[in-house]
Design a protein around this motif. Structure first.
Motif, short mmCIF file in Angstrom:
data_model
loop_
_atom_site.label_atom_id
_atom_site.label_comp_id
_atom_site.label_asym_id
_atom_site.label_seq_id
_atom_site.Cartn_x
_atom_site.Cartn_y
_atom_site.Cartn_z
N VAL A 18 4.82 22.82 8.62
CA VAL A 18 5.71 23.70 9.18
C VAL A 18 7.23 24.02 8.42
O VAL A 18 7.69 23.10 7.59
N CYS A 19 7.32 25.54 8.46
CA CYS A 19 8.50 25.94 7.60
C CYS A 19 9.13 26.87 8.53
O CYS A 19 8.50 27.64 9.09
N ASN A 20 10.45 27.08 8.17
CA ASN A 20 11.20 27.96 8.85
C ASN A 20 11.18 29.40 8.10
O ASN A 20 11.39 30.70 8.35
N TYR A 21 10.58 29.30 6.73
CA TYR A 21 10.52 30.73 6.01
C TYR A 21 8.83 30.89 5.97
O TYR A 21 8.10 30.33 6.48
N ARG A 22 8.76 32.15 5.52
CA ARG A 22 7.50 32.88 5.36
C ARG A 22 6.95 33.64 4.14
O ARG A 22 6.68 34.62 4.05
N CYS A 23 7.33 32.58 3.19
CA CYS A 23 6.92 33.35 1.92
C CYS A 23 5.63 33.85 1.80
O CYS A 23 4.40 33.06 2.05
N GLN A 24 5.48 34.95 1.30
CA GLN A 24 3.88 35.55 1.39
C GLN A 24 3.09 34.78 0.63
O GLN A 24 1.84 34.78 0.94
N TYR A 25 3.44 33.96 -0.59
CA TYR A 25 2.46 33.32 -1.29
C TYR A 25 2.35 31.90 -0.87
O TYR A 25 1.82 31.04 -1.64
N CYS A 26 2.91 31.53 0.24
CA CYS A 26 2.93 29.91 0.44
C CYS A 26 1.96 29.31 0.29
O CYS A 26 0.59 29.48 0.65
N TYR A 27 1.79 28.15 -0.30
CA TYR A 27 0.93 27.37 -0.73
C TYR A 27 0.57 26.20 0.46
O TYR A 27 -0.51 25.24 0.25
N ALA A 28 1.59 26.20 1.49
CA ALA A 28 1.46 24.92 2.24
C ALA A 28 0.59 25.45 3.38
O ALA A 28 0.88 25.55 4.60
N LYS A 29 -0.53 25.58 3.03
CA LYS A 29 -1.63 26.00 4.13
C LYS A 29 -2.94 24.98 4.01
O LYS A 29 -3.54 25.25 2.93
N GLY A 75 6.85 20.01 1.86
CA GLY A 75 6.22 20.57 2.98
C GLY A 75 5.56 21.47 2.66
O GLY A 75 4.86 21.45 1.50
N GLY A 76 5.58 22.86 3.33
CA GLY A 76 6.51 23.25 4.31
C GLY A 76 7.94 22.71 3.98
O GLY A 76 8.31 22.53 2.93
N GLU A 77 8.86 22.77 5.05
CA GLU A 77 10.23 22.37 5.08
C GLU A 77 10.49 21.04 5.61
O GLU A 77 10.38 20.85 7.09
N SER A 103 13.22 20.79 -0.98
CA SER A 103 13.60 21.54 0.43
C SER A 103 14.06 22.90 -0.13
O SER A 103 14.38 23.19 -1.29
N ASN A 104 13.84 23.77 0.97
CA ASN A 104 14.24 25.20 0.70
C ASN A 104 15.71 25.16 0.82
O ASN A 104 16.33 26.42 0.64
N GLY A 105 16.55 24.04 0.99
CA GLY A 105 17.82 24.32 1.30
C GLY A 105 18.42 24.78 2.50
O GLY A 105 19.56 24.44 2.63
N GLY A 139 9.47 36.97 1.59
CA GLY A 139 9.42 36.09 2.81
C GLY A 139 10.18 35.05 2.94
O GLY A 139 9.90 34.15 4.04
N ARG A 140 10.92 34.86 2.06
CA ARG A 140 11.73 33.74 2.03
C ARG A 140 13.15 33.82 2.91
O ARG A 140 14.09 33.73 2.36
N ALA A 141 12.64 34.12 4.06
CA ALA A 141 13.54 34.21 5.22
C ALA A 141 13.08 33.67 6.43
O ALA A 141 11.85 33.77 6.69
S1 SF4 Z 1 9.94 27.73 1.39
FE1 SF4 Z 1 7.94 26.80 0.74
S2 SF4 Z 1 6.86 26.11 2.53
FE2 SF4 Z 1 8.38 27.54 3.28
S3 SF4 Z 1 7.22 29.46 3.25
FE3 SF4 Z 1 8.41 29.34 1.22
S4 SF4 Z 1 6.46 28.49 -0.07
FE4 SF4 Z 1 6.10 28.09 2.01
#
Ligand code: SF4
Length: 298
Positions: A18-29, A75-77, A103-105, A139-141
């Motif tokens: 789970v994360c509050n951000y949605r980075c397009q390249y997110c590896y946390a899948k 994470g995720g976060e 953390s994403n801070g 998507g870091r938002a």
């Molecule tokens: S902050 Fe990290 S875990 Fe969250 S969406 Fe971005 S890459 Fe994925």
């Protein structure tokens, strides 16, 4: 072959997807299983016991000497579940792990820093851009378009150092198709991390925002004046060099040349030794990365 001497062996546990951000390249899948282990104290304890015991025993049988085992929460976060993350840290300490968190801070605040900082040796912050627009494009938002507040983040890092003067700060930046032209020198210099890791976007889960070797090289070159604080990791350095556990308690690894991850059976089902034997891990790559990190935040 195992490295003969390492200061710390780092086990990365991604406690939640789970994360509050949605980075397009997110590896946390990760491939879904049952509920994430983070919600079950009994399972957390059993997982940590198995992992701690295996790696400590393997030290004797494989001649792999290290002074300490560090559990790094990711994470995720992970700080979306602050009390659960603190509980994992407490249990890990009881067993003998050192601990750290990345953390994403976005969720750091003064009470949390006060509770967290004294118990971790390294605080990792992922920051891909100092610009609101770039963070939003990446998507870091969050779902309201809010991005990390750089000024507040600086205050929280200061608080972390106040609550734990020996706390090491590590920053991570993923170079991608949106931020590769950016100059982050001023921001990074202001944060004064012990280590700034610059990664090239690894297309493990998706190709979104991938960047070329030349663009990555240009980003690295632009920041060379920051000196030894920089540690560069291109895609090949990141494959099979990390020990990683997913939210469901499986070791996993970046599969070279393929999309997605390679998984072990659950550690709680077969034990850490059997599970770890089921994923690829290169001690040479670990060593190569470790030699850069030795003596600094890792
Ligand atoms: S902050 Fe990290 S875990 Fe969250 S969406 Fe971005 S890459 Fe994925």
């Amino acid at each position: 072959m195992y490295p003969s001497q390492a200061k710390e062996l780092v086990i990365n546990w991604h406690i939640t997807e789970v994360c509050n951000y949605r980075c397009q390249y997110c590896y946390a899948k990760w491939e879904k299983q049952d509920t994430e282990l983070i919600h079950d104290n009994g399972k957390i304890r059993r997982l940590l016991e198995s992992v701690y015991q295996y790696f400590n025993e393997s030290k004797a049988t494989n001649g792999f000497a290290f002074d300490s085992l560090r559990l790094n929460l990711a994470g995720g976060e992970p700080l979306l579940y602050p009390s659960k993350a603190l509980r994992v840290i407490e249990l890990a300490h009881q067993l003998g792990f050192k601990t750290s968190i990345i953390s994403n801070g976005s969720r750091l605040n003064e009470p949390l820093m006060q509770a967290l900082a004294p118990y971790i040796s390294v605080l990792g912050i992922s920051l891909d851009s100092a610009e609101v627009k770039s963070n939003q494009e990446i998507g870091r938002a969050d779902r309201h378009g809010r991005v990390v507040n750089i000024g507040k983040l600086a205050e929280m890092l200061e608080a972390g150092r106040r609550h734990n003067p020996s706390l090491q700060l590590k920053m991570n930046t993923v170079v991608n198709a949106i931020n590769w032209r950016e100059d982050m020198s001023r921001t990074i210099a202001d944060f004064a991390p012990d280590k700034w890791k610059i990664f090239r976007m690894l297309p493990t889960v998706t190709d979104a925002l991938s960047t070329s070797a030349d663009e990555f090289g240009a980003f690295v070159q632009r920041h060379r004046s920051l000196g030894k604080v920089i540690q560069v990791e291109d895609n090949a350095d990141m494959t099979e060099s990390y020990i990683m556990i997913d939210p469901h308690g499986r070791f996993f690894q970046n599969a070279e040349g393929k999309k997605g991850y390679q998984y072990s059976q659950p550690i709680l089902a077969v034990g850490a030794e059997v599970a770890f034997s089921q994923v690829a891990w290169s001690s040479e790559k670990f060593c190569a990365r470790y030699s850069h990190e030795q003596g600094s935040a890792a």
